[in-house]
Write an enzyme that holds these catalytic residues in place. Structure first.
Site, PDB file in Angstrom:
ATOM      1  N   ALA A 194       0.838  -1.198   0.000  1.00 46.23           N
ATOM      2  CA  ALA A 194       0.000   0.000   0.000  1.00 46.23           C
ATOM      3  C   ALA A 194       0.871   1.245   0.000  1.00 46.23           C
ATOM      4  O   ALA A 194       1.894   1.299   0.674  1.00 46.23           O
ATOM      5  CB  ALA A 194      -0.913   0.003   1.236  1.00 46.23           C
ATOM      6  N   LYS A 195       0.455   2.249  -0.756  1.00 47.66           N
ATOM      7  CA  LYS A 195       1.145   3.541  -0.742  1.00 47.66           C
ATOM      8  C   LYS A 195       0.566   4.377   0.398  1.00 47.66           C
ATOM      9  O   LYS A 195      -0.245   5.283   0.195  1.00 47.66           O
ATOM     10  CB  LYS A 195       0.997   4.241  -2.090  1.00 47.66           C
ATOM     11  CG  LYS A 195       1.862   3.615  -3.183  1.00 47.66           C
ATOM     12  CD  LYS A 195       1.728   4.365  -4.509  1.00 47.66           C
ATOM     13  CE  LYS A 195       2.418   5.697  -4.524  1.00 47.66           C
ATOM     14  NZ  LYS A 195       3.879   5.591  -4.521  1.00 47.66           N
TER      15      LYS A 195
END
Length: 328
Positions: free
Chosen positions: A158-159
């Site tokens: 996930a960013k």
């Protein structure tokens, strides 16, 4: 580098640049609770086109799900339209696009359910992330003293905004030491990735890249794998040691901001001939062709941005007027 534009998309509304503000007590600002994407729009002969917009929007939603949000104010389709709307409203052809979902209206008890997710999409002109000469000469990198995230400490797929403190620490250290970029090792001592880029090395005619389990599954990385295979270069995904970088024929990194950049030196050791190598240059050219609409794969990767009348598009939506997007 200037970030200024005329409009920013905030919770479904185009607002003037100077009106796109947050309250100081926004919890996402204090705790890094947010997810984002980095996307590029390119000028083509058919007009502005966003590169791999669908994949970026789905990864944004995936990041939100990983962080724990169960529902959002907007769907993938609405956020996709928001991207096209803000690009067109600002009249940009080449630009960088930054969607951000962040925790607001509560969440001080350190739970994702204690607040509400707000969304913004900004665009600005951003050309050479690592400098204008980097494309031809390549850049210098050092192995960081900081380790990349453990996969069960903070989610690597996930960013997440807060994750990038790790990158800030690593890059600040490398730049202060006189380098351009940092290479981070994983918790096993193998090469992971750079501060905002995935990494490839070349030995013979084979391209090697690190396994995806411990790194961000980069969309540019995925693009280059397709382009390399199209050019006839086999791809091997396997653990990479630090000294394998030193003896590689070529090393290059890739990401939405950096695009495709060779590493000419790592830890004071010259890589290959000391400039961007021939395979790196071929990959760079194929990538440039693909984002500009000149490659056979461009058709499936580009989303064209139609022009809009800006004033007619201001304030088209409010959060109350759309159904929440279910992330469960």
């Amino acid at each position: 580098m200037g970030f200024k534009s005329q409009y920013i998309w905030m919770n479904g509304k185009l607002v003037r640049y100077h009106d796109a503000t947050l309250h100081f007590l926004t919890p996402g600002l204090h705790y890094g609770v947010g997810v984002f994407e980095g996307i590029r729009c390119y000028s083509t002969k058919h007009g502005p086109a966003v590169f791999r917009l669908k994949e970026h929007m789905y990864r944004l939603m995936a990041s939100a799900a990983v962080l724990g949000w169960r529902e959002l104010l907007f769907t993938v389709e609405e956020l996709t339209e928001g991207v096209k709307q803000v690009v067109a409203a600002n009249g940009f052809a080449d630009c960088y696009i930054r969607p951000l979902i962040y925790l607001a209206e509560g969440g001080w008890n350190l739970t994702i359910d204690g607040g509400k997710p707000h969304v913004g999409i900004a665009v600005w002109k951003w050309e050479a992330f690592l400098g204008k000469e980097a494309l031809e000469r390549g850049v210098r990198a050092s192995t960081s003293s900081f380790t990349r995230h453990h996969v069960n400490a903070t989610m690597t797929k996930a960013k997440i905004s807060g994750n990038y403190v790790n990158s800030v620490l690593a890059k600040s250290e490398s730049v202060r030491l006189g380098f351009d970029e940092a290479i981070l090792l994983d918790t096993h001592g193998h090469v992971a990735e750079c501060t905002g880029e995935n990494l490839f090395l070349v030995r013979g005619r084979k391209l090697y890249t690190t396994p995806s389990a411990e790194v961000l599954e980069g969309i540019t990385r995925d693009t280059l794998i397709d382009l390399a295979l199209d050019l006839g270069y086999p791809i091997v995904e396997q653990p990479v040691s630090r000294d394998q970088l030193y003896i590689a024929d070529e090393v290059f990194v890739c990401g939405t901001a950096a695009e495709v950049i060779g590493l000419r030196e790592i830890d004071f050791r010259k890589i290959g001939s000391g400039v961007s190598g021939p395979i790196t240059c071929r990959i760079q050219q194929a990538f440039s062709d693909s984002v500009r609409g000149r490659h056979r794969l461009s058709k499936e990767w580009l989303t064209y941005v139609p022009p809009v009348e800006t004033e007619a598009q201001v304030l088209p939506l409010t959060p109350d007027s759309v159904e929440r997007a279910d992330l469960s």
